[in-house]
Design an enzyme around this catalytic site. Structure first.
Site, PDB file in Angstrom:
ATOM      1  CD  GLU B  61      31.383  38.437 -72.187  1.00 55.73           C
ATOM      2  OE1 GLU B  61      31.029  38.023 -73.305  1.00 55.73           O
ATOM      3  OE2 GLU B  61      32.170  37.803 -71.443  1.00 55.73           O
ATOM      4  CG  HIS B 130      43.284  38.395 -70.114  1.00 57.13           C
ATOM      5  ND1 HIS B 130      43.056  38.028 -71.407  1.00 57.13           N
ATOM      6  CD2 HIS B 130      42.548  37.543 -69.361  1.00 57.13           C
ATOM      7  CE1 HIS B 130      42.213  36.984 -71.428  1.00 57.13           C
ATOM      8  NE2 HIS B 130      41.900  36.685 -70.207  1.00 57.13           N
TER       9      HIS B 130
END
Ligand SMILES: Cc1ncc(C[n+]2csc(CCOP(=O)(O)OP(=O)(O)O)c2C)c(N)n1
Lengths: 330, 352
Positions: B61, B130
């Site tokens: 990322e 998450h």
């Protein structure tokens, strides 16, 4: 100098034990898959069916005081390291008796009594933490080895290389274990890494020794892990192991997902034909180490343990709602 | 004419139209061309625009955000997607140190027209890593814009606006909104980066965004039956903050309730209350209130998340309290909850 004295010879007993451990992990995972549709395990589950040999072959080399860390696909690692099955299932069921008291779920397993220090699902993010465990053991002059499990995708994150660098710099007693199952969710390796890429060259460039092996052959895994530990025992620092293996079920969840078309059916069947458990079972039978009735007996024993653990998980209480607001600070 | 599509389809349509209109627009992110296509929001794009403009990426990322920034500097308009907000945290260095500052620190000579799509997960055991809602974190950084569409109409309009904007825009979509339906025109259009009055009222202003706007709308309808007329301001854009729309509403109602689907302390709700207290203190008839998450990470067990997320009834009762009325139960308010709080609707059966 600290001496890490590990590594049993591969004898009959060990082979049988590894077979049993793999079978147990498989049966637990299949039971999770079977019960998942009941909608009581209300969290993502990443099953390791097909990949049991890596967890077992590595952990069979570790003793209790050694540390293990893992990622989202951690059930096998947790069980292989001696984690508590009841606490694991209760956690997946979101119960107060779960290993993280219902705050973590399947993606955050922990069992400190087995020195399974934790699993976290952010790809690669447990790798440096594991390096820190190894650094801590050195600072505290403890004789523990750390093993950290991760997937092929984790080697694409920068923190992987940063971790190799520091582990090498400090000659830390850590084994990096990459389980290469060729996919990251539905993205095959070839869309993420160039074909020329060779992780062994990469790790060696950082001064970390490494080896690749057959992740579906538990004896190969065991032997390589033993070699890694011998290397660490000589004070030579970290070791990287990469095992090719294959995930049978969907990335996340209980089902098969080949119908999506992201992987070829014949690739799947080829790997399924190389089932790590069948593989060792056949060789144990050929060598006369194990009989059909012994296998049956094992299956029965595991089955009983699993059904008891599910009963425990299902009948355990849910956490008190107030507990959600506790333990934010130590 | 009144074309109804889902929020996810609206994002897909916006992306496709932006890519068709401008060859410098490309989309990158883990799973973008895969068979699920980021919950259906990128399906079919690869077939139309090829794998260079619709690309998967290494699980890197931070590195790939830098790549996107570099390509933007030389004239591309990347859309980067992350299936969860949490995964993008690895790229905070590139976003905060580079993307947000590039235009400023080189004297305005270059620009970074980058859109970053972030999905907020919630429920079904998404847990601490998450399901984070970090709009305040991004809004805190000068140089970033932050949008949070609540409706399919704005999901499309704000996507177009984000892609066409010459600055880095953080586009936050709530996973539970993907399946919601609404009116979305077929043609390409950009929504303004500002707030929208979702409902006109006289007694109380509710300021909210994203999924919480739907909860607030539900609460406003209940309150209306009880004789309280809510003016609902859907922020749409967290940064820049549309102060005028909020202040105009406070002028009218004199009461402020902020509902934010994120942690309370140091968050968006704090900013709005501070802004209103500074600029419209004299219009306030009572102390402003806010509803947000307690300052604890999201637990995983649904037994815990069920008590963690605020619901419409909390909004109803906070509003009633501000109007010196007594609390009501869900039954009295006529709110029926079909599903437990860990699923968006009853059709959801996991695992993600
Ligand atoms: C930083 C980060 N990016 C993306 C994800 C989403 N994600 C979850 S699992 C996964 C695949 C990881 O693949 P690999 O590490 O090879 O392990 P496998 O699932 O194949 O066992 C991805 C991309 C994540 N959890 N964290």
């Amino acid at each position: 100098m600290t001496i890490w004295n590990k590594g049993k010879p591969i004898d009959m007993e060990l082979k049988k034990k590894m077979y049993f451990d793999m079978l147990r992990i498989r049966m637990v995972e299949e039971a999770i898959a079977k019960h998942y549709s009941e909608q009581e395990m209300r969290c993502p589950v990443h099953l390791c069916i097909g990949q049991e040999a890596v967890a077992v072959g590595v952990c069979a080399n570790l003793s209790k005081e050694d540390y293990v860390m893992s990622n989202h696909r951690s059930h096998g690692h947790y069980l292989a390291k001696g984690g508590n099955l009841k606490a694991m299932l209760a956690e997946i069921y979101g119960k107060a008796t779960g290993c993280s008291k219902g705050k973590g779920g399947s993606m955050h397993l922990v069992d400190l009594s087995a020195n399974f220090v934790g699993a976290t699902p952010i790809v690669s993010s447990s790798i440096p933490v594991a390096v820190g465990l190894a650094f801590g053991t050195i600072l505290k002059e403890k004789r523990s080895i750390t093993a950290v499990f991760f997937g092929d995708a984790a080697t694409e994150e920068g923190v992987f290389c940063e971790s190799l660098n520091f582990a090498s710099l400090k000659k830390l007693p850590i084994v990096f274990i990459c389980e290469n199952n060729f996919y990251s969710v539905y993205s095959p390796l070839f869309v993420r890494q160039p074909p020329e890429r060779d992780n062994l060259s990469i790790v060696r460039a950082y001064g970390v020794a490494g080896e690749k092996g057959d992740g579906n052959d538990v004896l190969d895994v065991y032997t390589l892990a033993q070699r890694a530990i011998a290397h660490i025992n000589q004070g030579l620092g970290p070791y990287y192991l990469q095992f090719d293996t294959y995930r049978w079920r969907e990335h996340c969840g209980p089902n098969y997902d080949n119908d999506l078309g992201y992987r070829a059916e014949d690739e799947f069947t080829t790997w399924q034909g190389r089932c790590p458990i069948k593989h060792i079972e056949e060789s144990l039978k050929n060598e006369g180490i194990i009989s059909d009735s012994e296998v049956k007996e094992m299956v029965k024993r595991i089955h009983e343990e699993i059904s008891e653990a599910f009963d425990f998980a299902k009948s355990s209480p849910f956490p008190d709602p107030k507990s959600a607001f506790a333990e934010v600070y130590a | 004419m009144d074309r109804i599509i889902t929020y996810a389809q609206a994002i897909l349509e916006a992306t496709e139209q932006c890519m068709a209109a401008d060859s410098s627009v490309y989309i990158m992110g883990l799973g973008v061309p895969d068979p699920k296509g980021i919950f259906g929001t990128t399906l079919g794009l690869k077939e139309k625009f090829g794998d260079n403009r619709v690309c998967d990426m290494p699980v890197s990322e931070n590195g790939m955000t830098g790549v996107a920034i570099g390509s933007a500097i030389v004239g591309m308009r990347p859309i980067m997607t992350h299936q969860r907000v949490d995964f993008m945290l690895l790229s905070l260095d590139q976003i905060i140190n580079n993307a947000a500052k590039w235009h400023y620190m080189f004297g305005g000579k270059m620009k970074v027209p980058l859109t970053i799509r972030l999905l907020v997960g919630r429920g079904w055991g998404q847990g601490p890593q998450h399901s984070q809602s970090l709009q305040a974190l991004f809004a805190h950084i000068p140089g970033l814009k932050v949008v949070m569409p609540a409706t399919p109409y704005d999901a499309k309009g704000l996507m177009v606006a984000a892609v066409e904007d010459d600055n880095p825009v953080i586009y936050i979509e709530h996973r539970w909104l993907h399946g919601t339906f609404g009116y979305v025109p077929e043609e390409k259009y950009a929504s303004t980066m500002g707030a929208r009055l979702m409902r006109v009222g006289t007694d109380l202003t509710i300021v909210s965004s994203s999924l919480m706007t739907l909860e607030a709308l539900k609460a406003a309808n209940v309150l209306s039956e009880q004789g309280i007329e809510v003016e609902l301001v859907d922020l749409r854009t967290i940064k820049p903050l549309d102060e005028k729309t909020v202040l105009d509403s406070i002028d009218k109602t004199g009461r402020l309730l902020v509902v934010d689907g994120a942690w309370q302390s140091f968050g968006v709700s704090a900013e709005i209350m501070a802004m209103v207290s500074e600029k419209a203190f004299d219009s306030l008839k009572c102390a402003p209130k806010r509803i947000a998450f307690a300052d604890v990470p999201t637990p995983t067990s649904f037994a815990l998340t069920n008590h963690y997320y605020p619901r419409a009834i909390d909004i109803v009762n906070t509003a009633r309290k501000m109007l010196k009325m007594s609390e009501v139960t869900e039954e009295e308010a006529g709110i029926c909850h079909q599903a437990p709080l860990d699923v968006p609707d009853l059709s959801f059966t996991g695992p993600f």
